[in-house]
Write a protein that holds these residues in place. Sequence first.
Motif, mmCIF file in Angstrom:
data_model
loop_
_atom_site.group_PDB
_atom_site.id
_atom_site.type_symbol
_atom_site.label_atom_id
_atom_site.label_comp_id
_atom_site.label_asym_id
_atom_site.label_seq_id
_atom_site.Cartn_x
_atom_site.Cartn_y
_atom_site.Cartn_z
ATOM 1 N N ALA A 13 -17.541 49.454 38.728
ATOM 2 C CA ALA A 13 -16.501 49.207 37.725
ATOM 3 C C ALA A 13 -16.130 47.730 37.692
ATOM 4 C CB ALA A 13 -15.270 50.069 38.026
ATOM 5 N N CYS A 14 -16.034 47.115 38.860
ATOM 6 C CA CYS A 14 -15.717 45.681 38.920
ATOM 7 C C CYS A 14 -16.801 44.848 38.238
ATOM 8 C CB CYS A 14 -15.548 45.242 40.370
ATOM 9 S SG CYS A 14 -14.087 45.918 41.186
ATOM 10 N N VAL A 15 -18.067 45.165 38.511
ATOM 11 C CA VAL A 15 -19.174 44.418 37.914
ATOM 12 C C VAL A 15 -19.147 44.548 36.391
ATOM 13 C CG1 VAL A 15 -21.683 44.307 37.704
ATOM 14 C CG2 VAL A 15 -20.637 44.585 39.953
ATOM 15 N N LEU A 16 -18.947 45.768 35.923
ATOM 16 C CA LEU A 16 -18.928 45.987 34.475
ATOM 17 C C LEU A 16 -17.740 45.290 33.820
ATOM 18 C CD1 LEU A 16 -19.947 49.748 34.533
ATOM 19 C CD2 LEU A 16 -21.295 47.871 33.558
ATOM 20 N N ALA A 17 -16.607 45.282 34.487
ATOM 21 C CA ALA A 17 -15.442 44.585 33.936
ATOM 22 C C ALA A 17 -15.714 43.093 33.809
ATOM 23 C CB ALA A 17 -14.216 44.843 34.811
ATOM 24 N N LEU A 18 -16.375 42.525 34.819
ATOM 25 C CA LEU A 18 -16.701 41.095 34.776
ATOM 26 C C LEU A 18 -17.713 40.786 33.674
ATOM 27 C CD1 LEU A 18 -16.888 40.336 38.604
ATOM 28 C CD2 LEU A 18 -15.186 39.477 36.992
ATOM 29 N N ASP A 23 -14.871 49.404 28.621
ATOM 30 C CA ASP A 23 -14.802 50.869 28.515
ATOM 31 C C ASP A 23 -15.651 51.532 29.592
ATOM 32 O OD1 ASP A 23 -13.055 50.816 26.368
ATOM 33 O OD2 ASP A 23 -14.676 50.740 24.881
ATOM 34 N N ALA A 24 -16.836 51.000 29.817
ATOM 35 C CA ALA A 24 -17.700 51.536 30.881
ATOM 36 C C ALA A 24 -17.068 51.296 32.251
ATOM 37 C CB ALA A 24 -19.075 50.883 30.815
ATOM 38 N N ALA A 25 -16.431 50.145 32.411
ATOM 39 C CA ALA A 25 -15.768 49.849 33.683
ATOM 40 C C ALA A 25 -14.672 50.861 33.964
ATOM 41 C CB ALA A 25 -15.178 48.440 33.652
ATOM 42 N N LEU A 26 -13.871 51.178 32.951
ATOM 43 C CA LEU A 26 -12.794 52.152 33.148
ATOM 44 C C LEU A 26 -13.359 53.531 33.445
ATOM 45 C CD1 LEU A 26 -9.750 52.646 33.165
ATOM 46 C CD2 LEU A 26 -9.899 53.134 30.711
ATOM 47 N N ASP A 27 -14.481 53.873 32.795
ATOM 48 C CA ASP A 27 -15.109 55.167 33.060
ATOM 49 C C ASP A 27 -15.542 55.269 34.516
ATOM 50 O OD1 ASP A 27 -16.447 57.709 32.247
ATOM 51 O OD2 ASP A 27 -18.255 56.585 32.797
ATOM 52 N N TRP A 28 -16.176 54.208 35.054
ATOM 53 C CA TRP A 28 -16.611 54.249 36.454
ATOM 54 C C TRP A 28 -15.422 54.203 37.411
ATOM 55 C CZ3 TRP A 28 -20.957 55.849 38.405
ATOM 56 C CH2 TRP A 28 -22.101 55.866 37.598
ATOM 57 N N LEU A 29 -14.367 53.533 37.017
ATOM 58 C CA LEU A 29 -13.163 53.539 37.844
ATOM 59 C C LEU A 29 -12.586 54.949 37.906
ATOM 60 C CD1 LEU A 29 -11.614 51.355 39.411
ATOM 61 C CD2 LEU A 29 -10.100 51.127 37.425
ATOM 62 N N GLY A 30 -12.634 55.653 36.775
ATOM 63 C CA GLY A 30 -12.179 57.047 36.767
ATOM 64 C C GLY A 30 -13.027 57.946 37.636
ATOM 65 N N SER A 47 -8.864 40.777 41.109
ATOM 66 C CA SER A 47 -8.954 39.997 39.874
ATOM 67 C C SER A 47 -10.144 40.413 39.015
ATOM 68 C CB SER A 47 -9.039 38.502 40.201
ATOM 69 O OG SER A 47 -10.197 38.232 40.990
ATOM 70 N N ASP A 48 -11.132 41.092 39.603
ATOM 71 C CA ASP A 48 -12.282 41.556 38.822
ATOM 72 C C ASP A 48 -11.863 42.506 37.700
ATOM 73 O OD1 ASP A 48 -13.785 40.147 40.615
ATOM 74 O OD2 ASP A 48 -14.675 41.895 41.596
ATOM 75 N N LEU A 49 -10.738 43.181 37.892
ATOM 76 C CA LEU A 49 -10.343 44.240 36.959
ATOM 77 C C LEU A 49 -9.289 43.806 35.947
ATOM 78 C CD1 LEU A 49 -10.216 47.169 39.550
ATOM 79 C CD2 LEU A 49 -12.003 46.722 37.849
ATOM 80 N N GLU A 50 -9.050 42.512 35.837
ATOM 81 C CA GLU A 50 -8.018 42.031 34.916
ATOM 82 C C GLU A 50 -8.233 42.549 33.498
ATOM 83 O OE1 GLU A 50 -5.243 40.515 35.384
ATOM 84 O OE2 GLU A 50 -5.492 40.208 37.537
ATOM 85 N N ALA A 51 -9.466 42.580 33.050
ATOM 86 C CA ALA A 51 -9.742 42.966 31.661
ATOM 87 C C ALA A 51 -9.550 44.451 31.407
ATOM 88 C CB ALA A 51 -11.187 42.569 31.303
ATOM 89 N N VAL A 52 -9.441 45.244 32.466
ATOM 90 C CA VAL A 52 -9.334 46.701 32.319
ATOM 91 C C VAL A 52 -7.879 47.167 32.288
ATOM 92 C CG1 VAL A 52 -9.947 48.900 33.442
ATOM 93 C CG2 VAL A 52 -11.559 47.000 33.451
ATOM 94 N N ARG A 53 -6.987 46.375 32.828
ATOM 95 C CA ARG A 53 -5.625 46.855 33.072
ATOM 96 C C ARG A 53 -4.827 47.114 31.801
ATOM 97 N NH1 ARG A 53 -6.070 43.209 37.715
ATOM 98 N NH2 ARG A 53 -6.349 44.564 39.538
ATOM 99 N N ASP A 54 -5.227 46.537 30.693
ATOM 100 C CA ASP A 54 -4.507 46.769 29.439
ATOM 101 C C ASP A 54 -5.056 47.944 28.643
ATOM 102 O OD1 ASP A 54 -2.757 44.671 29.890
ATOM 103 O OD2 ASP A 54 -4.045 43.204 28.886
#
Length: 281
Positions: A13-18, A23-30, A47-54
């Motif tokens: 999820a971190c790699v995909l967010a970067l 959307d894929a990052a959030l799916d893997w985080l789930g 900090s890798d997940l900054e783009a996912v938090r919103d």
Amino acid sequence: LVPNSSREQYNLACVLALKGEVDAALDWLGRAAANGFHQLPFLEADSDLEAVRDLPGYQIVRTMIAENRQHWREEVYRTAASAPPLTVLPEPTAGGKPHPLIIALHGFGDTAANYPRLWGPVAEDFGAILVVPNGLRPVGAGRGWGSVDEAEAVVEAALDYARENFEVDWDRVVLTGFSQGGFMAMALGTRHPDLFVGVIPMAGGYIPGIDTPPEADRGDPRYYFMVGSRDRAADEVRRAAADFEAAGYQVDLRMLSGIGHTFPRRTTTELRNALRFVLGE
């Protein structure tokens, strides 16, 4: 290779967010949350997940991870509480006066069994109860601490054990540890400044920016850092002491000349000095 590993799913999820694939990052985080990922502090600080938090679903995933963490901590606490910590009691005081309490965390691969000879004489000098829990992770013939969260639950169980069985002066509780245990003691002192009058981290690691302490508040513990001059952790310990002092804590640093990653040669004298400092004597 490890399709059901919550840790690897979190890292993916971190790699995909970067990469910007939020959307894929959030799916893997789930998926990580569904498989039991419980490292809430990592999630909140990463900090890798900054783009996912919103994203709309982020708070749902965060809630799942928070619930996982609570269930995991309860299980760790039950495991720790099922095996009472090693305890060394001082002579009874006149009139049943409460005793100071020293909780000592052993190093990686060590065990509580080695601590009565190290801390026992000093605890006796101060009329203190010595409580030494074992880490829960097997490491060779010894034990280790898996994470700060894990050590936190074990220390909580040790405090509850002392509360239920002994007359403790709760204004004079000291937390100490050596090596990995020293790092855990330092970290837990900042998490729970209300529990400890003093913390004695010995030869523990420190990463500036990650382990940097919060600003001190009135009544926060005193910190007595101790490390051998030849210890590879010496520079880290110096930096830790400087950062804690800059944050407003009462700090002392003891560099032990000529030794490496070990307890001081004059063990009782050095530990007595450390205990005097954190107790304000």
